[in-house]
Structure formats: C-alpha cells, structure tokens
Design a protein around this motif. Structure first.
Motif, PDB file in Angstrom:
ATOM      1  N   VAL A  90      -3.946 -12.259 -18.940  1.00  0.00           N
ATOM      2  CA  VAL A  90      -4.257 -12.300 -17.508  1.00  0.00           C
ATOM      3  C   VAL A  90      -3.308 -11.341 -16.792  1.00  0.00           C
ATOM      4  CG1 VAL A  90      -4.405 -13.737 -15.439  1.00  0.00           C
ATOM      5  CG2 VAL A  90      -5.009 -14.696 -17.671  1.00  0.00           C
ATOM      6  N   LEU A  91      -3.874 -10.415 -16.050  1.00  0.00           N
ATOM      7  CA  LEU A  91      -3.104  -9.490 -15.226  1.00  0.00           C
ATOM      8  C   LEU A  91      -3.071 -10.054 -13.809  1.00  0.00           C
ATOM      9  CD1 LEU A  91      -1.723  -6.775 -14.583  1.00  0.00           C
ATOM     10  CD2 LEU A  91      -4.006  -5.804 -14.298  1.00  0.00           C
ATOM     11  N   HIS A  92      -1.868 -10.401 -13.333  1.00  0.00           N
ATOM     12  CA  HIS A  92      -1.699 -10.957 -11.990  1.00  0.00           C
ATOM     13  C   HIS A  92      -1.223  -9.839 -11.067  1.00  0.00           C
ATOM     14  CE1 HIS A  92      -1.854 -15.022 -13.676  1.00  0.00           C
ATOM     15  NE2 HIS A  92      -1.059 -14.556 -14.628  1.00  0.00           N
ATOM     16  N   SER A 106       8.704  16.553  16.402  1.00  0.00           N
ATOM     17  CA  SER A 106       8.980  17.893  16.928  1.00  0.00           C
ATOM     18  C   SER A 106       9.908  17.781  18.133  1.00  0.00           C
ATOM     19  CB  SER A 106       7.674  18.577  17.326  1.00  0.00           C
ATOM     20  OG  SER A 106       7.137  17.942  18.477  1.00  0.00           O
ATOM     21  N   GLY A 107      10.329  18.914  18.673  1.00  0.00           N
ATOM     22  CA  GLY A 107      11.176  18.919  19.862  1.00  0.00           C
ATOM     23  C   GLY A 107      10.477  18.327  21.066  1.00  0.00           C
ATOM     24  N   ALA A 108       9.136  18.378  21.078  1.00  0.00           N
ATOM     25  CA  ALA A 108       8.353  17.824  22.183  1.00  0.00           C
ATOM     26  C   ALA A 108       8.067  16.333  21.992  1.00  0.00           C
ATOM     27  CB  ALA A 108       7.041  18.590  22.310  1.00  0.00           C
ATOM     28  N   GLY A 109       8.560  15.747  20.918  1.00  0.00           N
ATOM     29  CA  GLY A 109       8.358  14.328  20.664  1.00  0.00           C
ATOM     30  C   GLY A 109       7.062  14.012  19.942  1.00  0.00           C
ATOM     31  N   ARG A 110       6.395  15.012  19.372  1.00  0.00           N
ATOM     32  CA  ARG A 110       5.161  14.779  18.603  1.00  0.00           C
ATOM     33  C   ARG A 110       5.494  14.605  17.122  1.00  0.00           C
ATOM     34  NH1 ARG A 110       1.295  19.077  21.507  1.00  0.00           N
ATOM     35  NH2 ARG A 110       0.571  17.658  23.128  1.00  0.00           N
ATOM     36  N   VAL A 111       4.697  13.794  16.476  1.00  0.00           N
ATOM     37  CA  VAL A 111       4.895  13.543  15.049  1.00  0.00           C
ATOM     38  C   VAL A 111       4.549  14.806  14.260  1.00  0.00           C
ATOM     39  CG1 VAL A 111       4.123  12.182  13.078  1.00  0.00           C
ATOM     40  CG2 VAL A 111       4.382  11.092  15.301  1.00  0.00           C
ATOM     41  N   THR A 112       5.443  15.197  13.348  1.00  0.00           N
ATOM     42  CA  THR A 112       5.162  16.339  12.476  1.00  0.00           C
ATOM     43  C   THR A 112       5.061  15.930  11.008  1.00  0.00           C
ATOM     44  OG1 THR A 112       7.524  16.858  12.309  1.00  0.00           O
ATOM     45  CG2 THR A 112       6.252  18.014  14.012  1.00  0.00           C
ATOM     46  N   GLU A 113       5.609  14.766  10.663  1.00  0.00           N
ATOM     47  CA  GLU A 113       5.524  14.280   9.286  1.00  0.00           C
ATOM     48  C   GLU A 113       5.456  12.763   9.258  1.00  0.00           C
ATOM     49  OE1 GLU A 113       7.757  16.695   5.930  1.00  0.00           O
ATOM     50  OE2 GLU A 113       9.100  16.219   7.589  1.00  0.00           O
ATOM     51  N   TYR A 114       4.673  12.262   8.303  1.00  0.00           N
ATOM     52  CA  TYR A 114       4.598  10.827   8.036  1.00  0.00           C
ATOM     53  C   TYR A 114       5.022  10.573   6.601  1.00  0.00           C
ATOM     54  CZ  TYR A 114       1.860   9.638  12.220  1.00  0.00           C
ATOM     55  OH  TYR A 114       1.440   9.414  13.508  1.00  0.00           O
ATOM     56  N   ARG A 115       5.518   9.392   6.357  1.00  0.00           N
ATOM     57  CA  ARG A 115       5.785   8.924   4.997  1.00  0.00           C
ATOM     58  C   ARG A 115       4.820   7.773   4.727  1.00  0.00           C
ATOM     59  NH1 ARG A 115      11.587   8.717   2.948  1.00  0.00           N
ATOM     60  NH2 ARG A 115      10.904  10.803   2.388  1.00  0.00           N
ATOM     61  N   LEU A 116       3.977   7.956   3.698  1.00  0.00           N
ATOM     62  CA  LEU A 116       3.002   6.939   3.305  1.00  0.00           C
ATOM     63  C   LEU A 116       3.557   6.186   2.104  1.00  0.00           C
ATOM     64  CD1 LEU A 116      -0.188   9.213   3.418  1.00  0.00           C
ATOM     65  CD2 LEU A 116       0.770   7.814   5.254  1.00  0.00           C
ATOM     66  N   GLY A 117       3.315   4.897   2.053  1.00  0.00           N
ATOM     67  CA  GLY A 117       3.817   4.103   0.947  1.00  0.00           C
ATOM     68  C   GLY A 117       2.802   3.088   0.456  1.00  0.00           C
ATOM     69  N   LEU A 118       2.907   2.750  -0.813  1.00  0.00           N
ATOM     70  CA  LEU A 118       2.094   1.702  -1.430  1.00  0.00           C
ATOM     71  C   LEU A 118       3.034   0.871  -2.292  1.00  0.00           C
ATOM     72  CD1 LEU A 118      -0.765   0.508  -2.087  1.00  0.00           C
ATOM     73  CD2 LEU A 118      -0.718   1.976  -4.096  1.00  0.00           C
ATOM     74  N   LYS A 119       2.995  -0.442  -2.098  1.00  0.00           N
ATOM     75  CA  LYS A 119       3.872  -1.333  -2.850  1.00  0.00           C
ATOM     76  C   LYS A 119       3.051  -2.498  -3.367  1.00  0.00           C
ATOM     77  CE  LYS A 119       8.158  -3.924  -2.301  1.00  0.00           C
ATOM     78  NZ  LYS A 119       9.238  -4.270  -1.380  1.00  0.00           N
ATOM     79  N   LEU A 120       3.217  -2.818  -4.653  1.00  0.00           N
ATOM     80  CA  LEU A 120       2.570  -3.991  -5.230  1.00  0.00           C
ATOM     81  C   LEU A 120       3.387  -4.509  -6.388  1.00  0.00           C
ATOM     82  CD1 LEU A 120       0.369  -3.523  -8.005  1.00  0.00           C
ATOM     83  CD2 LEU A 120       0.002  -1.651  -6.456  1.00  0.00           C
ATOM     84  N   THR A 121       3.215  -5.788  -6.656  1.00  0.00           N
ATOM     85  CA  THR A 121       3.907  -6.449  -7.761  1.00  0.00           C
ATOM     86  C   THR A 121       2.863  -6.984  -8.725  1.00  0.00           C
ATOM     87  OG1 THR A 121       5.682  -7.072  -6.269  1.00  0.00           O
ATOM     88  CG2 THR A 121       5.576  -8.250  -8.349  1.00  0.00           C
ATOM     89  N   TYR A 122       3.147  -6.883 -10.011  1.00  0.00           N
ATOM     90  CA  TYR A 122       2.206  -7.364 -11.020  1.00  0.00           C
ATOM     91  C   TYR A 122       2.966  -7.984 -12.181  1.00  0.00           C
ATOM     92  CZ  TYR A 122       3.450  -3.479 -14.013  1.00  0.00           C
ATOM     93  OH  TYR A 122       4.146  -2.625 -14.808  1.00  0.00           O
ATOM     94  N   SER A 123       2.259  -8.788 -12.950  1.00  0.00           N
ATOM     95  CA  SER A 123       2.794  -9.348 -14.192  1.00  0.00           C
ATOM     96  C   SER A 123       1.632  -9.606 -15.134  1.00  0.00           C
ATOM     97  CB  SER A 123       3.577 -10.641 -13.933  1.00  0.00           C
ATOM     98  OG  SER A 123       2.705 -11.631 -13.432  1.00  0.00           O
ATOM     99  N   VAL A 124       1.929  -9.757 -16.400  1.00  0.00           N
ATOM    100  CA  VAL A 124       0.909 -10.020 -17.416  1.00  0.00           C
ATOM    101  C   VAL A 124       1.334 -11.260 -18.187  1.00  0.00           C
ATOM    102  CG1 VAL A 124      -0.326  -9.114 -19.421  1.00  0.00           C
ATOM    103  CG2 VAL A 124       0.434  -7.542 -17.634  1.00  0.00           C
ATOM    104  N   SER A 125       0.388 -12.178 -18.356  1.00  0.00           N
ATOM    105  CA  SER A 125       0.675 -13.390 -19.125  1.00  0.00           C
ATOM    106  C   SER A 125      -0.497 -13.689 -20.048  1.00  0.00           C
ATOM    107  CB  SER A 125       0.927 -14.568 -18.184  1.00  0.00           C
ATOM    108  OG  SER A 125      -0.238 -14.856 -17.451  1.00  0.00           O
ATOM    109  N   GLY A 126      -0.251 -14.557 -20.997  1.00  0.00           N
ATOM    110  CA  GLY A 126      -1.311 -15.022 -21.859  1.00  0.00           C
ATOM    111  C   GLY A 126      -2.138 -16.064 -21.129  1.00  0.00           C
ATOM    112  N   SER A 127      -3.290 -16.380 -21.660  1.00  0.00           N
ATOM    113  CA  SER A 127      -4.147 -17.371 -20.999  1.00  0.00           C
ATOM    114  C   SER A 127      -3.486 -18.744 -20.970  1.00  0.00           C
ATOM    115  CB  SER A 127      -5.511 -17.445 -21.697  1.00  0.00           C
ATOM    116  OG  SER A 127      -5.338 -17.815 -23.051  1.00  0.00           O
ATOM    117  N   GLU A 128      -2.557 -18.985 -21.890  1.00  0.00           N
ATOM    118  CA  GLU A 128      -1.859 -20.270 -21.922  1.00  0.00           C
ATOM    119  C   GLU A 128      -0.677 -20.299 -20.951  1.00  0.00           C
ATOM    120  OE1 GLU A 128       0.324 -17.483 -24.444  1.00  0.00           O
ATOM    121  OE2 GLU A 128      -1.794 -18.018 -24.434  1.00  0.00           O
ATOM    122  N   GLY A 129      -0.403 -19.180 -20.269  1.00  0.00           N
ATOM    123  CA  GLY A 129       0.648 -19.127 -19.265  1.00  0.00           C
ATOM    124  C   GLY A 129       1.929 -18.459 -19.710  1.00  0.00           C
ATOM    125  N   ARG A 130       2.052 -18.113 -20.975  1.00  0.00           N
ATOM    126  CA  ARG A 130       3.256 -17.470 -21.478  1.00  0.00           C
ATOM    127  C   ARG A 130       3.360 -16.045 -20.920  1.00  0.00           C
ATOM    128  NH1 ARG A 130       4.923 -17.108 -27.785  1.00  0.00           N
ATOM    129  NH2 ARG A 130       7.068 -16.485 -27.426  1.00  0.00           N
TER     130      ARG A 130
END
Length: 165
Positions: free
Chosen positions: A69-71, A85-109
């Motif tokens: 099972v992939l959780h 920018s000097g005029a206060g306009r956005v010139t760059e963004y930082r995009l992010g993706l975060k996730l957590t996962y684990s793998v277990s057996g069907s019996e929960g191990r």
C-alpha cells in the motif's frame, strides 16, 4: 537527398548499436499495489498512469487485495514572491510542491518509512505576458508532479521485503 538521409540515420544506428534503452520501471518487488491518496491528488494519478502501462504490477481497488500500500499525504503547492522590480512589480516567483509518502504491506508492516519530497522551481514573471506565464506555471507544476511520482516509484524499486529501504 540520399546523403541527408544517410547523415540522419548515423546517430540512430549508433544509439541502437550501443545498447541504449529508455529507463524502465523494472524491479518493483510486489505484484499488486493499492494507492491510498486523498481525493484529487495529482501525483497519485500520475503514479497510477505510469503503472497502468507496466505489465508486472497490478493496481487494486482496495488495500486488502494488494501486497503493498502506497500512502500519499496531501500535496501542498506553494507560490511565493522571490523578487520585485524597483517599481514594486513581481519579477520572479518561487513555486513549490511538497508531499509525504510511505509504503507498507497490506498487513500494516512498514516497508518504506515516511519521507517528504519537496520540489522547488523558480519562474520569471512579466505582467505583459500573463497568459504565457500562467501556462509556464502549470507546466512547472506538472514537471514537479512527474518528478515526485518517479522518485516515489524509484524508491519502491529499492524496497526489500522484511526490511525498510
């Protein structure tokens, strides 16, 4: 014309002759998998799409039918201003993706302890190109989702039964 055809065929022949193959998903140590993810999880859908083309592993409808099972926890997208920018306009963004996962057996191990994947991409921005930059942002998020899905699958290849990776 024949010379041009010959010159374009040389790289293809060299690549075929050297044993080059695209990377495949071989070595996942179980035959059935259930993907346990929140509704709307894009990375889970990408994993399902990749594995649906693989004949060696079958996706199941319930955790009880699967060997493993992939959780996946909820995916969190972020978008922060990186520079102005000097005029206060956005010139760059930082995009992010975060996730957590684990793998277990069907019996929960637990076979693979919980791990967090955090991906970041920087994107320049221009007010004059709003539609193009919106499409670029979606492309960068899609790239991060694909990257996360492949990282998870590569980690699953390293799992040995009875032990965490």
């Amino acid at each position: 014309m024949k010379r041009r055809l010959f010159l374009t065929a040389i790289p293809a022949a060299l690549a075929a002759g050297c044993g080059f193959k695209l990377r495949r998903l071989e070595g996942i140590p179980f035959a059935t998998l259930y993907v346990d993810a929140p509704a709307g999880a894009v990375v889970a859908q990408r994993i399902r799409n990749i594995l649906s083309n693989d004949k060696s592993i079958r996706l199941t409808g319930t955790a009880g039918e699967a060997e493993a099972v992939l959780h996946l926890d909820q995916e969190v997208r972020s978008k922060t201003i990186l520079s102005l920018s000097g005029a206060g306009r956005v010139t760059e963004y930082r995009l992010g993706l975060k996730l957590t996962y684990s793998v277990s057996g069907s019996e929960g191990r637990v076979w693979a302890a919980a791990e967090t994947i955090e991906l970041i991409r920087d994107m320049t921005y221009d007010d004059a190109q709003v539609l193009a930059k919106g499409a670029e942002e979606q492309l960068l998020y899609r790239d991060m989702e694909d990257n996360a899905a492949l990282r998870i699958l590569r980690r699953m290849q390293g799992i040995t039964f009875g032990k965490g990776s």
